[in-house]
Design a protein around this motif. Structure first.
Motif, mmCIF file in Angstrom:
data_model
loop_
_atom_site.group_PDB
_atom_site.id
_atom_site.type_symbol
_atom_site.label_atom_id
_atom_site.label_comp_id
_atom_site.label_asym_id
_atom_site.label_seq_id
_atom_site.Cartn_x
_atom_site.Cartn_y
_atom_site.Cartn_z
ATOM 1 N N SER A 3 -35.689 -54.446 48.139
ATOM 2 C CA SER A 3 -34.795 -53.403 48.651
ATOM 3 C C SER A 3 -33.428 -53.608 48.016
ATOM 4 N N THR A 43 -35.465 -48.540 48.790
ATOM 5 C CA THR A 43 -36.692 -49.110 48.256
ATOM 6 C C THR A 43 -36.884 -48.692 46.797
ATOM 7 N N GLU A 44 -37.913 -49.260 46.161
ATOM 8 C CA GLU A 44 -38.291 -48.839 44.810
ATOM 9 C C GLU A 44 -38.632 -47.352 44.799
ATOM 10 N N ASP A 45 -39.314 -46.877 45.829
ATOM 11 C CA ASP A 45 -39.644 -45.447 45.919
ATOM 12 C C ASP A 45 -38.370 -44.603 45.976
ATOM 13 N N ASP A 46 -37.388 -45.074 46.744
ATOM 14 C CA ASP A 46 -36.105 -44.360 46.808
ATOM 15 C C ASP A 46 -35.461 -44.304 45.419
ATOM 16 N N ARG A 48 -36.958 -44.453 42.455
ATOM 17 C CA ARG A 48 -37.700 -43.518 41.605
ATOM 18 C C ARG A 48 -37.322 -42.079 41.930
ATOM 19 N N PHE A 49 -37.201 -41.784 43.211
ATOM 20 C CA PHE A 49 -36.826 -40.443 43.637
ATOM 21 C C PHE A 49 -35.404 -40.108 43.185
ATOM 22 N N ARG A 74 -42.118 -32.278 50.018
ATOM 23 C CA ARG A 74 -42.407 -32.848 51.336
ATOM 24 C C ARG A 74 -43.497 -32.083 52.089
#
Length: 133
Positions: A3, A43-46, A48-49, A74
């Motif tokens: 994170s 996070t990593e997903d955040d 990337r987004f 979404r």
């Protein structure tokens, strides 16, 4: 899972902390995890987004279109055709922008050639086809 603090995210994405807060407030970013002390952790997903959002902003997609795309995202797989259309429309605008920039670049190159010739004191007859302005 890794994170990241807001300052780490700004270094990785180029977005300011104010922009991250704004994106969260208007709904482009949702569900950003917070520590027990209330501090945001990404996070990593955040990340990337956010890289996707950076791409869209850097190519001048309006915030309203970004919100529409994210809303469709979404809503799930049933919106893939609509998301495709949003991105295709944007890609068309990006292509038009690139074409305009190439035209401007060519004009600038002509000016560089003109002034380069003038500085080098190349005889004017060799620069006849260059516009003087």
């Amino acid at each position: 899972m890794d994170s990241y603090s807001p300052s780490e995210v700004t270094a990785r994405t180029g977005f300011s902390i104010d922009t991250l807060r704004y994106y969260e407030r208007i709904g482009l970013l949702r569900d950003v995890h917070r520590t027990a002390g209330g501090r945001r952790r990404f996070t990593e997903d955040d990340l990337r987004f956010l890289h996707l959002l950076r791409c869209l902003r850097d190519t001048e997609m309006p915030i309203a279109q970004m919100l529409r795309y994210v809303e469709l995202l979404r809503e799930g797989d049933d919106t893939q055709a609509e998301r495709l259309a949003v991105l295709q429309d944007h890609e068309t605008r990006v292509t038009e922008q690139i074409d305009r920039l190439r035209g401007h670049q060519e004009h600038i190159r002509m000016k560089i050639a003109f002034y380069g010739a003038a500085v080098d004191q190349t005889p004017l007859e060799q620069t006849e086809n260059l516009v003087k302005v």
